[in-house]
Design a protein around this motif. Structure first.
Motif, PDB file in Angstrom:
ATOM      1  N   LEU A 110       2.580   1.834  -3.452  1.00 27.82           N
ATOM      2  CA  LEU A 110       1.393   2.187  -4.324  1.00 27.82           C
ATOM      3  C   LEU A 110       1.055   3.828  -4.111  1.00 27.82           C
ATOM      4  CD1 LEU A 110      -1.137  -0.702  -4.563  1.00 27.82           C
ATOM      5  CD2 LEU A 110       0.800  -0.087  -6.259  1.00 27.82           C
ATOM      6  N   GLU A 111       0.999   3.948  -3.155  1.00 22.58           N
ATOM      7  CA  GLU A 111       0.448   5.476  -2.582  1.00 22.58           C
ATOM      8  C   GLU A 111       1.908   6.495  -3.094  1.00 22.58           C
ATOM      9  OE1 GLU A 111      -2.334   5.378  -0.608  1.00 22.58           O
ATOM     10  OE2 GLU A 111      -2.381   7.517  -0.588  1.00 22.58           O
ATOM     11  N   GLU A 112       3.240   5.938  -2.905  1.00 26.28           N
ATOM     12  CA  GLU A 112       4.203   6.705  -3.194  1.00 26.28           C
ATOM     13  C   GLU A 112       4.174   6.614  -5.096  1.00 26.28           C
ATOM     14  OE1 GLU A 112       7.357   4.596  -1.475  1.00 26.28           O
ATOM     15  OE2 GLU A 112       7.103   5.826   0.353  1.00 26.28           O
ATOM     16  N   GLY A 160       1.680   7.094  -6.762  1.00 24.98           N
ATOM     17  CA  GLY A 160       0.408   7.777  -7.268  1.00 24.98           C
ATOM     18  C   GLY A 160      -0.594   7.236  -7.041  1.00 24.98           C
ATOM     19  N   ILE A 161      -0.947   5.797  -6.448  1.00 21.67           N
ATOM     20  CA  ILE A 161      -2.071   5.431  -6.736  1.00 21.67           C
ATOM     21  C   ILE A 161      -2.604   5.170  -5.146  1.00 21.67           C
ATOM     22  CG2 ILE A 161      -3.412   3.267  -6.982  1.00 21.67           C
ATOM     23  CD1 ILE A 161      -1.620   2.518  -9.200  1.00 21.67           C
ATOM     24  N   PRO A 162      -3.682   6.070  -5.227  1.00 24.32           N
ATOM     25  CA  PRO A 162      -4.474   6.011  -3.659  1.00 24.32           C
ATOM     26  C   PRO A 162      -4.701   4.682  -3.266  1.00 24.32           C
ATOM     27  CG  PRO A 162      -5.465   7.674  -5.155  1.00 24.32           C
ATOM     28  CD  PRO A 162      -4.640   6.758  -5.978  1.00 24.32           C
ATOM     29  N   THR A 163      -4.724   4.259  -1.917  1.00 26.05           N
ATOM     30  CA  THR A 163      -4.851   2.942  -1.514  1.00 26.05           C
ATOM     31  C   THR A 163      -5.916   2.904  -0.207  1.00 26.05           C
ATOM     32  OG1 THR A 163      -3.170   2.877   0.054  1.00 26.05           O
ATOM     33  CG2 THR A 163      -2.579   2.147  -2.107  1.00 26.05           C
ATOM     34  N   VAL A 164      -6.508   1.638   0.062  1.00 27.43           N
ATOM     35  CA  VAL A 164      -7.306   1.575   1.365  1.00 27.43           C
ATOM     36  C   VAL A 164      -6.999   0.002   1.545  1.00 27.43           C
ATOM     37  CG1 VAL A 164      -9.622   1.341   0.270  1.00 27.43           C
ATOM     38  CG2 VAL A 164      -9.555   1.487   2.578  1.00 27.43           C
ATOM     39  N   VAL A 185       4.030   8.276   6.584  1.00 24.98           N
ATOM     40  CA  VAL A 185       3.292   7.729   5.655  1.00 24.98           C
ATOM     41  C   VAL A 185       2.861   8.556   4.426  1.00 24.98           C
ATOM     42  CG1 VAL A 185       1.122   6.639   5.567  1.00 24.98           C
ATOM     43  CG2 VAL A 185       2.148   6.503   7.872  1.00 24.98           C
ATOM     44  N   PRO A 186       2.865   7.863   3.294  1.00 26.99           N
ATOM     45  CA  PRO A 186       2.699   8.619   2.076  1.00 26.99           C
ATOM     46  C   PRO A 186       1.349   8.810   1.739  1.00 26.99           C
ATOM     47  CG  PRO A 186       3.254   6.335   1.806  1.00 26.99           C
ATOM     48  CD  PRO A 186       3.573   6.610   2.943  1.00 26.99           C
ATOM     49  N   PHE A 187       0.811   9.735   1.092  1.00 26.01           N
ATOM     50  CA  PHE A 187      -0.521  10.046   0.802  1.00 26.01           C
ATOM     51  C   PHE A 187      -0.830  10.777  -0.303  1.00 26.01           C
ATOM     52  CE2 PHE A 187      -4.593  12.093   2.096  1.00 26.01           C
ATOM     53  CZ  PHE A 187      -5.332  11.180   2.188  1.00 26.01           C
ATOM     54  N   THR A 188      -1.774  10.033  -1.139  1.00 29.62           N
ATOM     55  CA  THR A 188      -2.057  10.655  -2.483  1.00 29.62           C
ATOM     56  C   THR A 188      -3.543  10.659  -2.410  1.00 29.62           C
ATOM     57  OG1 THR A 188      -0.158   9.338  -3.441  1.00 29.62           O
ATOM     58  CG2 THR A 188      -2.088  10.190  -4.852  1.00 29.62           C
ATOM     59  N   LEU A 205      -6.683  -3.188  -1.166  1.00 31.23           N
ATOM     60  CA  LEU A 205      -5.887  -4.293  -0.686  1.00 31.23           C
ATOM     61  C   LEU A 205      -6.646  -5.059   0.494  1.00 31.23           C
ATOM     62  CD1 LEU A 205      -4.052  -1.364  -1.182  1.00 31.23           C
ATOM     63  CD2 LEU A 205      -2.094  -3.173  -1.374  1.00 31.23           C
ATOM     64  N   ALA A 236       0.769  -1.153   0.122  1.00 29.60           N
ATOM     65  CA  ALA A 236      -0.030   0.108  -0.019  1.00 29.60           C
ATOM     66  C   ALA A 236       0.766   1.133   0.208  1.00 29.60           C
ATOM     67  CB  ALA A 236      -0.897   0.143   1.293  1.00 29.60           C
ATOM     68  N   ASP A 247      -6.947   3.362 -10.842  1.00 25.88           N
ATOM     69  CA  ASP A 247      -6.764   4.700 -10.193  1.00 25.88           C
ATOM     70  C   ASP A 247      -6.784   4.610  -8.762  1.00 25.88           C
ATOM     71  OD1 ASP A 247      -7.337   6.326 -12.624  1.00 25.88           O
ATOM     72  OD2 ASP A 247      -9.387   5.256 -12.646  1.00 25.88           O
ATOM     73  N   PRO A 289      -1.704   4.554   4.505  1.00 26.37           N
ATOM     74  CA  PRO A 289      -2.590   5.702   4.253  1.00 26.37           C
ATOM     75  C   PRO A 289      -4.421   5.756   4.996  1.00 26.37           C
ATOM     76  CG  PRO A 289      -1.429   5.464   2.330  1.00 26.37           C
ATOM     77  CD  PRO A 289      -1.104   4.139   3.257  1.00 26.37           C
ATOM     78  N   LEU A 313     -11.659   6.083   0.917  1.00 24.21           N
ATOM     79  CA  LEU A 313     -10.681   6.474  -0.394  1.00 24.21           C
ATOM     80  C   LEU A 313     -11.043   7.964  -0.638  1.00 24.21           C
ATOM     81  CD1 LEU A 313     -10.434   3.404  -2.770  1.00 24.21           C
ATOM     82  CD2 LEU A 313      -8.427   4.880  -1.839  1.00 24.21           C
ATOM     83  N   ALA A 332      -6.547   1.776  -5.166  1.00 25.84           N
ATOM     84  CA  ALA A 332      -6.366   0.118  -4.981  1.00 25.84           C
ATOM     85  C   ALA A 332      -7.284  -0.079  -3.646  1.00 25.84           C
ATOM     86  CB  ALA A 332      -4.762   0.145  -4.880  1.00 25.84           C
ATOM     87  N   LEU A 339       2.608  -2.483  -8.835  1.00 30.63           N
ATOM     88  CA  LEU A 339       2.475  -1.087  -9.368  1.00 30.63           C
ATOM     89  C   LEU A 339       2.686  -0.794 -10.924  1.00 30.63           C
ATOM     90  CD1 LEU A 339       2.296   2.154  -8.887  1.00 30.63           C
ATOM     91  CD2 LEU A 339       4.731   2.343  -8.591  1.00 30.63           C
TER      92      LEU A 339
END
Lengths: 125, 168
Positions: free
Chosen positions: A8-10, A12-16, B38-41, B165, A5, B161, A31, A64, B163, B152
């Protein structure tokens, strides 16, 4: 899975994450996390309970969309059993006087199996 | 239900597994991942326009490998058609509460059908035709350097767009 997770977030894909091992996920730092306080195995709802599964998946999508900062944990309202939601907790990975000897033996057996597997050259890298 | 307790209610798997494997004679406790940053997009568009990618820790049936032992896995990350998972995936080799529950309903751990329903109602744009599998083989380095970048890459190929998990 938490490390995936984060990657992926790094990228550019937001995750939950939908899961039931709260401490492992939160320690790793993710995240967004939708926590259901269930025994491990059914993080998106009880088997064949379509309504519950739909609710948990919908909560994931809302999380999300609406979380505004990392380490957002949402706990769903579901309990595994009636009342205290405790019946399943103690049995899992139980260690007490009733099974100490069995566990020690199981450890020895596994180490022997691992040694044998190494000799055969199994395993990644 | 009203109650008072001396301990937190949810299970600490970090504590439990340390005690459990300690009782099995493993002197070195597992080193769990811990991060401060923690990364955040933020999603770039509304969910109703997003393609959702699903990630699982379950694999296709590995009947030939049922006696594999921890630390000797040869699993590799994979991408597969969602349709091919509808019969269920194999996860008996993973660590979960086998005495309490079961994984015979795919949507209890890989909600392909539930997401398709949400797609048909327009809640999400679409479910990616492929889902993605990642091994839980307890090597941080392998997950970070090899498996996660591969997932990825597949998601970018599939124009995913966001994910979801779902670790078992």
């Amino acid at each position: 899975m938490s490390l995936v997770a984060r990657h992926l977030e790094e990228g550019g894909i937001p995750t939950v994450i939908a899961g039931s091992a709260r401490d492992i996920v939160e320690e790793s730092g993710v995240p967004r996390f939708v926590f259901t306080d269930f025994p491990l195995g059914n993080p998106t709802g009880k088997p064949y309970d379509v309504e519950m599964q739909q609710a948990i998946v919908s909560t994931c999508l809302e999380t999300l969309e609406r979380a505004w900062e990392p380490r957002t944990t949402i706990q769903t309202p579901f309990v595994w059993d009636d009342g205290s939601n405790d019946s399943w907790r103690a049995q899992f990975m139980l260690v007490d006087e009733s099974n100490r000897r069995t566990l020690a033996q199981a450890g020895d057996d596994r180490r022997n199996a691992q040694k044998a597997a190494k000799v055969k050259g199994k395993g990644r890298e | 239900m009203k109650d008072r307790r001396t301990h937190r209610s949810y299970v600490s798997y970090i504590d439990k597994s340390r005690e459990y494997y300690g009782a099995q004679g493993y002197p070195q406790a597992y080193q769990w991942s811990y991060n401060c940053d923690v990364p955040f997009t933020v999603p770039a568009k509304p969910m109703s326009e997003c393609r959702v990618g699903l990630v699982t820790t379950s694999f296709f049936d590995r009947s030939s490998d049922r006696h594999a032992v921890a630390g000797t896995t040869d699993k590799e990350p994979y991408a597969a058609q969602c349709d091919d998972a509808l019969g269920g995936l194999y996860n008996k080799d993973l660590f979960w509460a086998k005495d309490t529950t079961h994984t015979e309903d795919l949507d209890s751990y890989l909600p392909i059908n539930r997401l398709r329903e949400l797609e048909s109602r327009g809640v999400i744009g679409s479910l990616s035709k492929r889902f993605y599998g990642v091994p839980t083989d307890y090597s941080h380095r392998r997950t970070q350097k090899k498996d996660a970048p591969q997932i990825l890459e597949w998601m970018i190929e599939d124009e995913v767009d966001v994910a979801l998990l779902v670790p078992l």
